[in-house]
Design an enzyme around this catalytic site. Structure first.
Site, PDB file in Angstrom:
ATOM      1  N   HIS A  80      -5.364  -3.552  -2.535  1.00  0.00           N
ATOM      2  CA  HIS A  80      -5.060  -2.619  -3.631  1.00  0.00           C
ATOM      3  C   HIS A  80      -4.961  -3.325  -4.981  1.00  0.00           C
ATOM      4  O   HIS A  80      -4.475  -2.740  -5.951  1.00  0.00           O
ATOM      5  CB  HIS A  80      -3.756  -1.878  -3.324  1.00  0.00           C
ATOM      6  CG  HIS A  80      -3.867  -1.042  -2.093  1.00  0.00           C
ATOM      7  ND1 HIS A  80      -4.359   0.250  -2.099  1.00  0.00           N
ATOM      8  CD2 HIS A  80      -3.622  -1.348  -0.796  1.00  0.00           C
ATOM      9  CE1 HIS A  80      -4.378   0.709  -0.865  1.00  0.00           C
ATOM     10  NE2 HIS A  80      -3.939  -0.237  -0.059  1.00  0.00           N
ATOM     11  N   LYS A 112     -11.570   0.293  -1.817  1.00  0.00           N
ATOM     12  CA  LYS A 112     -10.609   0.973  -2.703  1.00  0.00           C
ATOM     13  C   LYS A 112     -11.190   0.988  -4.125  1.00  0.00           C
ATOM     14  O   LYS A 112     -12.044   1.812  -4.390  1.00  0.00           O
ATOM     15  CB  LYS A 112      -9.265   0.264  -2.604  1.00  0.00           C
ATOM     16  CG  LYS A 112      -8.935  -0.118  -1.140  1.00  0.00           C
ATOM     17  CD  LYS A 112      -7.824   0.616  -0.584  1.00  0.00           C
ATOM     18  CE  LYS A 112      -7.368   0.228   0.783  1.00  0.00           C
ATOM     19  NZ  LYS A 112      -8.096   0.574   1.963  1.00  0.00           N
ATOM     20  N   SER A 141       0.790  -1.236   0.000  1.00  0.00           N
ATOM     21  CA  SER A 141       0.000   0.000   0.000  1.00  0.00           C
ATOM     22  C   SER A 141       0.816   1.277   0.000  1.00  0.00           C
ATOM     23  O   SER A 141       0.334   2.318  -0.435  1.00  0.00           O
ATOM     24  CB  SER A 141      -0.949  -0.008   1.192  1.00  0.00           C
ATOM     25  OG  SER A 141      -0.232  -0.194   2.397  1.00  0.00           O
TER      26      SER A 141
HETATM   27  C1  LIG Z   1      -3.233  -3.601   2.376  1.00  0.00           C
HETATM   28  C2  LIG Z   1      -4.414  -3.107   3.174  1.00  0.00           C
HETATM   29  N1  LIG Z   1      -5.109  -4.001   3.889  1.00  0.00           N
HETATM   30  C3  LIG Z   1      -6.173  -3.617   4.619  1.00  0.00           C
HETATM   31  C4  LIG Z   1      -6.588  -2.306   4.645  1.00  0.00           C
HETATM   32  C5  LIG Z   1      -7.741  -1.923   5.480  1.00  0.00           C
HETATM   33  O1  LIG Z   1      -8.882  -1.810   4.694  1.00  0.00           O
HETATM   34  P1  LIG Z   1     -10.105  -0.900   5.125  1.00  0.00           P
HETATM   35  O2  LIG Z   1      -9.743   0.496   4.807  1.00  0.00           O
HETATM   36  O3  LIG Z   1     -11.242  -1.416   4.300  1.00  0.00           O
HETATM   37  O4  LIG Z   1     -10.322  -1.116   6.574  1.00  0.00           O
HETATM   38  C6  LIG Z   1      -5.891  -1.358   3.878  1.00  0.00           C
HETATM   39  C7  LIG Z   1      -6.256   0.067   3.798  1.00  0.00           C
HETATM   40  O5  LIG Z   1      -6.740   0.755   4.503  1.00  0.00           O
HETATM   41  C8  LIG Z   1      -4.770  -1.771   3.145  1.00  0.00           C
HETATM   42  O6  LIG Z   1      -4.046  -0.882   2.442  1.00  0.00           O
END
Ligand SMILES: Cc1ncc(COP(=O)(O)O)c(C=O)c1O
Length: 404
Positions: free
Chosen positions: A221, A252, A193
């Site tokens: 992502h 996303k 990310s």
């Molecule tokens: C790789 C990754 N996993 C999990 C999450 C968490 O997802 P969420 O924003 O839906 O809680 C994110 C981003 O926020 C992320 O970049």
């Protein structure tokens, strides 16, 4: 009523008050204090902040769906049919038709027997990992995995064996020396990310097979972004049917909120019974699930959005490199501009903001010390004109700060 008149007490108990004040002051001095920025109106390639418009280069809305008319209409139609609040957890009386439809459609899309939807990606990672693994187990985790994965491992009480980012030699060394554990798991983001590079999933799955280890991927992502059909890195690496636990988010590229875990029937049934972040929380509003169904349809039916996204990502990263910026090993629409120094990264972000460009500076602890950066994200909605405007301003600000 005046807001200030409404306060009963703006202080907490003495020791806690001192702790809060000292911590905030320290973060301020180190340039690490975070604040919230108000966005007015909708999430899009252009956003409004305090009445002024900005070109937005920090959203994860990769396919430009967060403000898509069809998504909004899907939400409105579902609200008319199922109301807004779910009223309870899924296991109580919150298991609506839209949730069930989304799970069926996601399982079908990801070609897995079952799917279970969670309230967010954070909740999914924490719930999946902490319910499946425990103190007799070991989890091999890439050093740059998302915080929600790390938190899930900590909560599980399994041994956390981190390996250096994408370092397969180091991973194999750890796998070789892990004996006496009941269960073993390798867990990795598929698109990282903050760096925008890919995990070598083909090599990870080969090592997992060799050392009798399960694999869990976080496709936050990658869903809608990677793979011909947008099914993510698992499709990109042609590994469908070979990954034990496929987690991804609907927050996303799908433009909404929520997350999924795709895998076997037993896996879904186990999580329904054991994952605390699934059991002890109110279900997503059914309309949010309905919007994810619409997003999935668009992801599958409009490959031109994905093509546009990649064309945009290639153009922008290539031009940034041509100007002399270090965009690290990024190969995706997440394009870091490595600055290293936290205060310089903050200053670059601030200068760009003053020039109408919204792009977030990412500092420790989100990234390692000395690796502060701007995290530029490109979407399918951006135009060539947007990029050229931004490039001009990034160039000017970069020169002022002696970055190029
Ligand atoms: C790789 C990754 N996993 C999990 C999450 C968490 O997802 P969420 O924003 O839906 O809680 C994110 C981003 O926020 C992320 O970049």
């Amino acid at each position: 009523m005046d807001r200030d008149e409404n306060f009963i007490n703006d202080r907490v108990c003495g020791m806690l008050q001192d702790f809060l004040a000292e911590t905030l002051a320290k973060m301020e001095t180190q340039g690490l204090r975070r604040t919230l920025r108000p966005i007015d109106g909708a999430q899009d390639r252009v956003v409004t902040v305090d009445g002024k418009t900005y070109l937005n280069f920090c959203s994860n809305d990769y396919l430009g769906l967060a403000n898509d008319e069809r998504i909004k209409q899907a939400a409105i139609a579902a609200i008319k049919e199922e109301g807004f609040g779910a009223g309870a957890a899924r296991l109580v009386c919150g298991n609506f038709a839209s949730h069930r439809r989304l799970e069926e459609e996601l399982a079908c899309f990801k070609k897995t027997p079952r799917c279970l939807v969670f309230g967010s990606g954070y909740a999914a990672n924490v719930g999946i990992i902490s319910s499946l693994y425990g103190k007799d187990d070991v989890i091999f985790s890439d050093r740059l995995n998302h915080a929600s994965i790390v938190d899930g491992i900590i909560l599980s009480r399994a041994q956390l064996w981190r390996y250096p980012h994408n370092d397969m030699v180091a991973l194999e060394e750890r796998l070789k020396s892990a004996s006496g554990f009941r269960k073993k798991l390798i867990v990795t983001d598929t698109v990282f990310s903050m760096d925008g590079d890919l995990a070598p999933l083909d090599r990870i799955t080969a090592l997992a097979k060799q050392y009798d280890c399960a694999v869990m991927v976080d496709e936050a992502h990658a869903l809608g972004v990677l793979g011909e059909q947008g099914r993510g890195a698992v499709e990109h690496f042609m590994l469908e049917g070979k990954i034990d636990i496929q987690m991804g988010t609907l927050s996303k590229a799908a433009g909404g909120l929520g997350a999924y875990c795709c895998g076997s029937t037993e896996l879904a049934e186990f999580l329904i019974n054991k994952a605390r972040s699934f059991i002890y929380t109110t279900a997503l509003p059914p309309s949010v699930a309905a919007t994810a169904c619409m997003a999935l349809k668009i992801i599958q039916n409009e490959p031109q959005r994905r093509a546009r996204l990649w064309e945009n990502a290639r153009y922008f990263s290539q031009e940034l490199r041509r100007l002399g910026f270090d965009t690290m090993a990024s190969v995706t629409p997440i394009i870091p501009i490595l600055v290293k120094d936290t205060k310089v990264a903050m200053s670059l972000s601030r200068q760009l903001f003053e020039r109408g460009i919204l792009v977030a500076a990412i500092r420790p602890p989100t990234v390692p010390e000395g690796r502060a950066r701007l995290r530029v994200t490109v979407t399918a909605a951006h135009t060539r004109e947007d990029f050229d405007t931004a490039l001009e301003k990034i160039k000017t600000a970069g020169k002022t700060l002696c970055l190029i």
